[in-house]
Write a protein that holds these residues in place. Structure first.
Motif, PDB file in Angstrom:
ATOM      1  N   ARG A 124      42.182  24.488  51.324  1.00 15.88           N
ATOM      2  CA  ARG A 124      42.416  24.286  49.886  1.00 15.88           C
ATOM      3  C   ARG A 124      41.325  24.958  49.059  1.00 15.88           C
ATOM      4  NH1 ARG A 124      44.930  19.362  51.764  1.00 15.88           N
ATOM      5  NH2 ARG A 124      42.944  18.300  52.058  1.00 15.88           N
ATOM      6  N   ARG A 125      40.090  24.904  49.538  1.00 15.57           N
ATOM      7  CA  ARG A 125      39.004  25.540  48.798  1.00 15.57           C
ATOM      8  C   ARG A 125      39.171  27.059  48.789  1.00 15.57           C
ATOM      9  NH1 ARG A 125      33.336  22.321  50.089  1.00 15.57           N
ATOM     10  NH2 ARG A 125      34.077  20.228  49.525  1.00 15.57           N
ATOM     11  N   LEU A 126      39.562  27.642  49.923  1.00 15.77           N
ATOM     12  CA  LEU A 126      39.764  29.086  49.962  1.00 15.77           C
ATOM     13  C   LEU A 126      40.876  29.504  49.007  1.00 15.77           C
ATOM     14  CD1 LEU A 126      39.318  31.909  51.082  1.00 15.77           C
ATOM     15  CD2 LEU A 126      40.819  31.310  53.006  1.00 15.77           C
ATOM     16  N   PHE A 127      41.956  28.748  48.975  1.00 20.26           N
ATOM     17  CA  PHE A 127      43.063  29.081  48.080  1.00 20.26           C
ATOM     18  C   PHE A 127      42.620  28.967  46.626  1.00 20.26           C
ATOM     19  CE2 PHE A 127      47.232  28.386  46.013  1.00 20.26           C
ATOM     20  CZ  PHE A 127      47.895  29.487  46.508  1.00 20.26           C
ATOM     21  N   ALA A 128      41.819  27.950  46.321  1.00 15.21           N
ATOM     22  CA  ALA A 128      41.336  27.764  44.944  1.00 15.21           C
ATOM     23  C   ALA A 128      40.403  28.892  44.528  1.00 15.21           C
ATOM     24  CB  ALA A 128      40.624  26.418  44.818  1.00 15.21           C
ATOM     25  N   MET A 129      39.656  29.467  45.460  1.00 14.91           N
ATOM     26  CA  MET A 129      38.726  30.552  45.152  1.00 14.91           C
ATOM     27  C   MET A 129      39.443  31.886  44.958  1.00 14.91           C
ATOM     28  SD  MET A 129      35.660  29.799  47.860  1.00 14.91           S
ATOM     29  CE  MET A 129      34.724  31.249  47.379  1.00 14.91           C
ATOM     30  N   SER A 130      40.693  31.979  45.406  1.00 19.58           N
ATOM     31  CA  SER A 130      41.442  33.229  45.316  1.00 19.58           C
ATOM     32  C   SER A 130      42.125  33.333  43.953  1.00 19.58           C
ATOM     33  CB  SER A 130      42.473  33.287  46.447  1.00 19.58           C
ATOM     34  OG  SER A 130      41.842  33.132  47.708  1.00 19.58           O
ATOM     35  N   LYS A 131      42.722  34.496  43.682  1.00 22.23           N
ATOM     36  CA  LYS A 131      43.315  34.723  42.362  1.00 22.23           C
ATOM     37  C   LYS A 131      44.722  35.282  42.499  1.00 22.23           C
ATOM     38  CE  LYS A 131      41.379  39.387  41.748  1.00 22.23           C
ATOM     39  NZ  LYS A 131      40.536  40.226  40.878  1.00 22.23           N
ATOM     40  N   THR A 132      45.439  35.336  41.401  1.00 22.22           N
ATOM     41  CA  THR A 132      46.804  35.849  41.403  1.00 22.22           C
ATOM     42  C   THR A 132      46.844  37.249  41.995  1.00 22.22           C
ATOM     43  OG1 THR A 132      48.688  36.451  39.996  1.00 22.22           O
ATOM     44  CG2 THR A 132      46.510  36.679  39.048  1.00 22.22           C
ATOM     45  N   ILE A 133      47.954  37.589  42.659  1.00 24.05           N
ATOM     46  CA  ILE A 133      48.033  38.871  43.366  1.00 24.05           C
ATOM     47  C   ILE A 133      48.314  40.044  42.438  1.00 24.05           C
ATOM     48  CG2 ILE A 133      48.870  37.686  45.420  1.00 24.05           C
ATOM     49  CD1 ILE A 133      51.586  39.103  44.909  1.00 24.05           C
ATOM     50  N   HIS A 134      48.775  39.796  41.235  1.00 25.23           N
ATOM     51  CA  HIS A 134      49.221  40.886  40.368  1.00 25.23           C
ATOM     52  C   HIS A 134      48.054  41.807  40.007  1.00 25.23           C
ATOM     53  CE1 HIS A 134      53.234  39.328  40.109  1.00 25.23           C
ATOM     54  NE2 HIS A 134      52.765  38.136  39.766  1.00 25.23           N
ATOM     55  N   GLY A 135      48.261  43.113  40.241  1.00 27.98           N
ATOM     56  CA  GLY A 135      47.245  44.102  39.962  1.00 27.98           C
ATOM     57  C   GLY A 135      46.174  44.215  41.024  1.00 27.98           C
ATOM     58  N   THR A 136      46.386  43.591  42.200  1.00 25.33           N
ATOM     59  CA  THR A 136      45.387  43.598  43.265  1.00 25.33           C
ATOM     60  C   THR A 136      45.887  44.398  44.468  1.00 25.33           C
ATOM     61  OG1 THR A 136      46.224  41.629  44.414  1.00 25.33           O
ATOM     62  CG2 THR A 136      44.730  41.271  42.542  1.00 25.33           C
ATOM     63  N   LEU A 137      45.032  44.513  45.481  1.00 24.57           N
ATOM     64  CA  LEU A 137      45.411  45.192  46.719  1.00 24.57           C
ATOM     65  C   LEU A 137      46.527  44.437  47.447  1.00 24.57           C
ATOM     66  CD1 LEU A 137      41.932  46.258  48.174  1.00 24.57           C
ATOM     67  CD2 LEU A 137      43.569  47.631  46.882  1.00 24.57           C
ATOM     68  N   ALA A 138      46.639  43.140  47.222  1.00 25.30           N
ATOM     69  CA  ALA A 138      47.728  42.374  47.841  1.00 25.30           C
ATOM     70  C   ALA A 138      49.074  42.834  47.297  1.00 25.30           C
ATOM     71  CB  ALA A 138      47.536  40.878  47.589  1.00 25.30           C
ATOM     72  N   GLU A 139      49.158  43.068  46.008  1.00 25.98           N
ATOM     73  CA  GLU A 139      50.394  43.589  45.435  1.00 25.98           C
ATOM     74  C   GLU A 139      50.674  44.990  45.978  1.00 25.98           C
ATOM     75  OE1 GLU A 139      52.575  44.469  41.137  1.00 25.98           O
ATOM     76  OE2 GLU A 139      50.478  43.827  41.186  1.00 25.98           O
ATOM     77  N   THR A 140      49.644  45.817  46.068  1.00 24.87           N
ATOM     78  CA  THR A 140      49.815  47.156  46.630  1.00 24.87           C
ATOM     79  C   THR A 140      50.374  47.081  48.044  1.00 24.87           C
ATOM     80  OG1 THR A 140      47.973  48.027  45.325  1.00 24.87           O
ATOM     81  CG2 THR A 140      48.610  49.281  47.272  1.00 24.87           C
ATOM     82  N   TYR A 141      49.818  46.180  48.851  1.00 20.18           N
ATOM     83  CA  TYR A 141      50.279  46.026  50.237  1.00 20.18           C
ATOM     84  C   TYR A 141      51.753  45.635  50.303  1.00 20.18           C
ATOM     85  CZ  TYR A 141      51.031  43.708  54.718  1.00 20.18           C
ATOM     86  OH  TYR A 141      51.564  43.289  55.920  1.00 20.18           O
ATOM     87  N   LEU A 142      52.155  44.646  49.501  1.00 24.07           N
ATOM     88  CA  LEU A 142      53.551  44.184  49.538  1.00 24.07           C
ATOM     89  C   LEU A 142      54.499  45.284  49.069  1.00 24.07           C
ATOM     90  CD1 LEU A 142      53.130  40.527  48.234  1.00 24.07           C
ATOM     91  CD2 LEU A 142      53.535  41.275  50.589  1.00 24.07           C
ATOM     92  N   ARG A 143      54.108  46.010  48.038  1.00 23.01           N
ATOM     93  CA  ARG A 143      54.975  47.097  47.562  1.00 23.01           C
ATOM     94  C   ARG A 143      55.052  48.211  48.612  1.00 23.01           C
ATOM     95  NH1 ARG A 143      56.760  46.243  42.597  1.00 23.01           N
ATOM     96  NH2 ARG A 143      55.586  44.891  41.161  1.00 23.01           N
ATOM     97  N   THR A 144      53.974  48.440  49.346  1.00 21.66           N
ATOM     98  CA  THR A 144      54.014  49.417  50.433  1.00 21.66           C
ATOM     99  C   THR A 144      55.010  48.997  51.507  1.00 21.66           C
ATOM    100  OG1 THR A 144      51.704  50.040  50.044  1.00 21.66           O
ATOM    101  CG2 THR A 144      52.623  50.577  52.196  1.00 21.66           C
TER     102      THR A 144
END
Length: 345
Positions: A124-144
């Motif tokens: 839960r702490r790790l998830f709280a420390m993370s941020k929305t995926i929009h505009g990040t490398l995570a979005e790039t990965y999913l679109r790839t």
């Protein structure tokens, strides 16, 4: 930013080099900048902290940019990341401690106690420390991966420097990561799944095990949309998001593995379950086992079969229109009208 936080950020900026020497000790001064790997004090040269304004007064001291991730911020962000703090009051308290300022009553509270590594609270702490995926490398990965339906992804987040330990006897590394929350039927986070990414975001990181989960997974899942009477369940996150590209309003659940799919708990209100299985012997066996459980509970179970190995490969090979056409003949007639975008037209 609050007046209090703005004042602390300004005070820290006046002492920018001292702040960097203390919190970013793995870096070094290069001209007007402090150069380091990232805001968590990793060795490297991708992050630049401005130590004094540019000529003419432009470019505030204390501001930083990470060229590898395009992140930026101020010295309060450096304190948060380098110290691993979750609550903003703890960031302010640490800034006041560094500046030798008196603590406020709210900031004098003890920081969060440590929790066991791999526990639900750690997840839960790790998830709280993370941020929305929009505009990040995570979005790039999913679109790839051909995934373009990125709406209402509250279960997915991005962490730019998620810790990765190859083995117990090797040092910890940090890589960008797609973070997925694993939840109960009531939405309580019990774990997270991490997909470490290459620093370009175009693929998974070049690691032996770029996917790992922690917390309590059995019976739970990564969820996209809230299920009532109809749900589609499968193994991988990319598999289920590929289905979402074709069926954007169908509630989905990713159990993360074949064994966890077989044991996934089903909502009591469920009337129809689609089982999106991989095209191998294990996938077929798990789909059969889950179908038996569902039918024993009075739930209609319908398999969804890919043309190739899995639905993400179908999406990338044939495109979303052909994937949608292949799914159309596998859905119950009522769900064709309900979930296929073009069916009601």
């Amino acid at each position: 930013m609050s007046t209090q936080a703005s004042d602390l950020a300004h005070r820290l900026a006046e002492r920018a080099e001292l702040v960097c020497r203390h919190y970013l000790s793995n870096g070094r001064r290069v001209g007007r900048y402090w150069v380091v790997g990232d805001a968590r004090n990793a060795p490297g040269r991708s992050m630049f902290v401005r130590l004094r304004p540019r000529k003419g007064g432009q470019g505030a001291a204390g501001k930083w940019t990470d060229a590898a991730t395009a992140e930026h911020g101020d010295l309060l962000d450096v304190i948060r990341e380098s110290c691993g703090l979750l609550e903003f009051r703890d960031v302010l308290a640490e800034a006041r401690r560094f500046l030798s300022l008196p603590q406020t009553e709210a900031e004098s509270k003890s920081p969060l106690p440590p929790v066991p590594i791999g526990s639900p609270e750690s997840a839960r702490r790790l998830f709280a420390m993370s941020k929305t995926i929009h505009g990040t490398l995570a979005e790039t990965y999913l679109r790839t991966r051909g995934i373009s339906a990125l709406h209402e992804l509250t279960s997915l987040r991005f962490h730019p420097r998620c810790y990765y330990r190859p083995h117990d006897d090797l040092p910890t590394e940090s890589w960008p990561a797609l973070i997925a929350s694993v939840t109960t039927l009531d939405g309580v986070i019990t774990g997270v799944h991490r997909t470490w990414l290459d620093r370009s975001g175009l693929s998974k990181a070049p690691l032996d095990t770029p996917r790992r989960a922690m917390g309590l997974l059995l019976g739970n899942a990564v969820r996209f949309g809230r299920a009532h009477d109809v749900l589609a369940a499968g193994e991988g996150i990319e598999t289920m998001l590929s289905l979402r590209s074709a069926l954007p309003t169908l509630p989905l659940a990713s159990a993360l593995s074949a064994n966890h799919l077989a044991a996934m708990l089903l909502p009591s209100s469920l009337r129809r379950l689609y089982i999106a299985h991989d095209a191998d012997a294990v996938g077929t066996a798990v789909a059969t086992a889950l179908a038996r459980r569902a039918e024993a509970a009075g739930i209609e179970a319908i398999p969804l079969s890919p043309r190739l190995d899995d639905f993400n490969e179908d999406l990338r090979t044939f495109g979303v229109d052909e994937l949608r056409a292949a799914l159309r003949i596998q859905l119950a007639p009522a769900d064709v009208v309900r979930f296929l975008p073009s069916a009601a037209a």
